[in-house]
Design an enzyme around this catalytic site. Structure first.
Site, PDB file in Angstrom:
ATOM      1  N   ASP A  56       0.799  -1.222   0.000  1.00 33.41           N
ATOM      2  CA  ASP A  56       0.000   0.000   0.000  1.00 33.41           C
ATOM      3  C   ASP A  56       0.833   1.276   0.000  1.00 33.41           C
ATOM      4  O   ASP A  56       0.288   2.375  -0.085  1.00 33.41           O
ATOM      5  CB  ASP A  56      -0.974   0.005   1.183  1.00 33.41           C
ATOM      6  CG  ASP A  56      -0.284  -0.195   2.525  1.00 33.41           C
ATOM      7  OD1 ASP A  56       0.959  -0.159   2.586  1.00 33.41           O
ATOM      8  OD2 ASP A  56      -1.000  -0.405   3.524  1.00 33.41           O
ATOM      9  N   CYS A  90     -21.925  -1.132   8.226  1.00 29.49           N
ATOM     10  CA  CYS A  90     -20.703  -0.320   8.307  1.00 29.49           C
ATOM     11  C   CYS A  90     -21.028   1.163   8.229  1.00 29.49           C
ATOM     12  O   CYS A  90     -20.442   1.978   8.957  1.00 29.49           O
ATOM     13  CB  CYS A  90     -19.712  -0.726   7.206  1.00 29.49           C
ATOM     14  SG  CYS A  90     -20.335  -0.559   5.512  1.00 29.49           S
ATOM     15  N   CYS A 131      -8.720   2.570  13.265  1.00 35.21           N
ATOM     16  CA  CYS A 131     -10.118   2.318  13.629  1.00 35.21           C
ATOM     17  C   CYS A 131     -10.587   1.053  12.934  1.00 35.21           C
ATOM     18  O   CYS A 131     -10.320   0.854  11.744  1.00 35.21           O
ATOM     19  CB  CYS A 131     -10.994   3.503  13.209  1.00 35.21           C
ATOM     20  SG  CYS A 131     -12.753   3.290  13.573  1.00 35.21           S
TER      21      CYS A 131
END
Length: 339
Positions: free
Chosen positions: A138, A204, A254
């Site tokens: 990433d 979500c 988170c």
């Protein structure tokens, strides 16, 4: 291909993999629109030259002909952290950490997965003449979730995370770009992209305390995201979004939108952790330092500690990125939000 025998994949920590020859991201225009609308800010590294390189794998590496995409799970660390939160032991101070920071033996996953990808790449080179490879994580200008989707190993959830039917979303994506197309046994790879299995579920979206998820575009407004605020914006003294709140306890990253996902809950049910304790010394050190002392004592300790001492203490972990100042900033905001 013997490289992809189950035992070898498990040795490298791979829980699933796919293969694709498609260089162009399917969500490229969504990404460009997201940046155009400034929804990526303050993550400026996603624009400019690095945005251009994300338009095609050939922009990043002109020799690209195919890609192997691997999933490296950290689901067990998620379950072990959840056990702490649910049991609510007297020693726990109420703070929470993103599960990935405890995965991979508590080390920064970039180092460990890079080494695994190199091992896989070198193994491939022994089987194919003139093969060259380039690994991606990433940190590289690659739309890695789109690449994984093209390789058939997941779909974009409504929280923008890649979801895999067998392993949920608690994993890191690592890929190897190749200068050849490989004669991989078709029985080993997915031939078609995974179907969207989110259906009408909005858990979500409903659970996000800062309303950071756009349910239409399935993108994240970065300035409203707790992970962005607590990890990337470590120099801020003020809150950049009026929606920002740390009242749920996350002071580094988170997991909320992943915690509530039915696909992750399914993996929870089917895969109990090996034991109820973190086994590696670095994991124990992180837990004891951040979660098992009074928050006021933790804040005082961080205030008295130099930046260099903090980085030495948490060398080669994910906490090097935020540093002492970033963690202290997050704890202060958490204390303000709890008042």
């Amino acid at each position: 291909m013997t490289l992809f025998e189950q035992k070898k994949l498990e040795k490298w920590g791979v829980v699933d993999f796919g293969y694709t020859t498609e260089a162009t991201p399917l969500t490229r225009e969504h990404y460009n629109q997201w940046v155009h609308n400034s929804e990526h800010l303050p993550l400026t590294y996603l624009e400019g030259e690095r945005q251009q390189k994300r338009q095609s794998l050939k922009e990043h590496w002109p020799e690209f002909q195919s890609a192997l995409v691997f999933l490296f799970s950290y689901h067990e660390s998620h379950q072990l952290l959840q056990a702490i939160y649910k049991k609510n032991p007297p020693s726990w101070n109420g703070l929470k950490l993103a599960s990935y920071a405890l995965g991979f033996e508590g080390e920064d996953y970039h180092h460990l997965i890079k080494a695994r990808l190199i091992a896989i790449g070198e193994s491939l080179k022994t089987d194919f003449a003139d093969l060259e490879y380039k690994l991606t994580l990433d940190t590289h200008p690659v739309l890695e979730r789109d690449l994984a989707m093209r390789a058939g190993i997941g779909w974009f959830g409504k929280n923008s995370m890649l979801i895999n039917r067998g392993h949920g979303s608690f994993f890191i994506i690592g890929s190897i770009l190749l200068n050849q197309q490989l004669p991989i046994d078709e029985s080993l790879i997915k031939k078609e992209m995974e179907t969207d299995h989110c259906g009408q579920c909005t858990r979500c979206i409903d659970a996000c305390p800062t309303d950071a998820i756009d349910p239409v575009s399935r993108t994240i407004t970065a300035r409203d995201c707790i992970s962005t605020f607590t990890i990337e914006q470590f120099k801020l003294e003020t809150v950049p979004s009026e929606k920002m709140t740390l009242k749920d306890g996350f002071v580094f990253g988170c997991d909320i939108c992943q915690d509530v996902c039915p696909w992750n809950k399914r993996v929870d049910r089917e895969n109990s952790p090996v034991d109820s304790h973190f086994r590696h010394q670095k994991q124990k050190q992180i837990i004891d330092f951040f979660l098992m002392k009074k928050i006021t004592d933790l804040a005082l300790e961080l205030e008295a500690m130099s930046e260099g001492a903090f980085r030495r203490l948490f060398q080669n972990t994910s906490f090097e990125r935020s540093g002492r100042r970033g963690i202290l900033k997050n704890i202060r905001h958490y204390l303000l939000d709890k008042k």
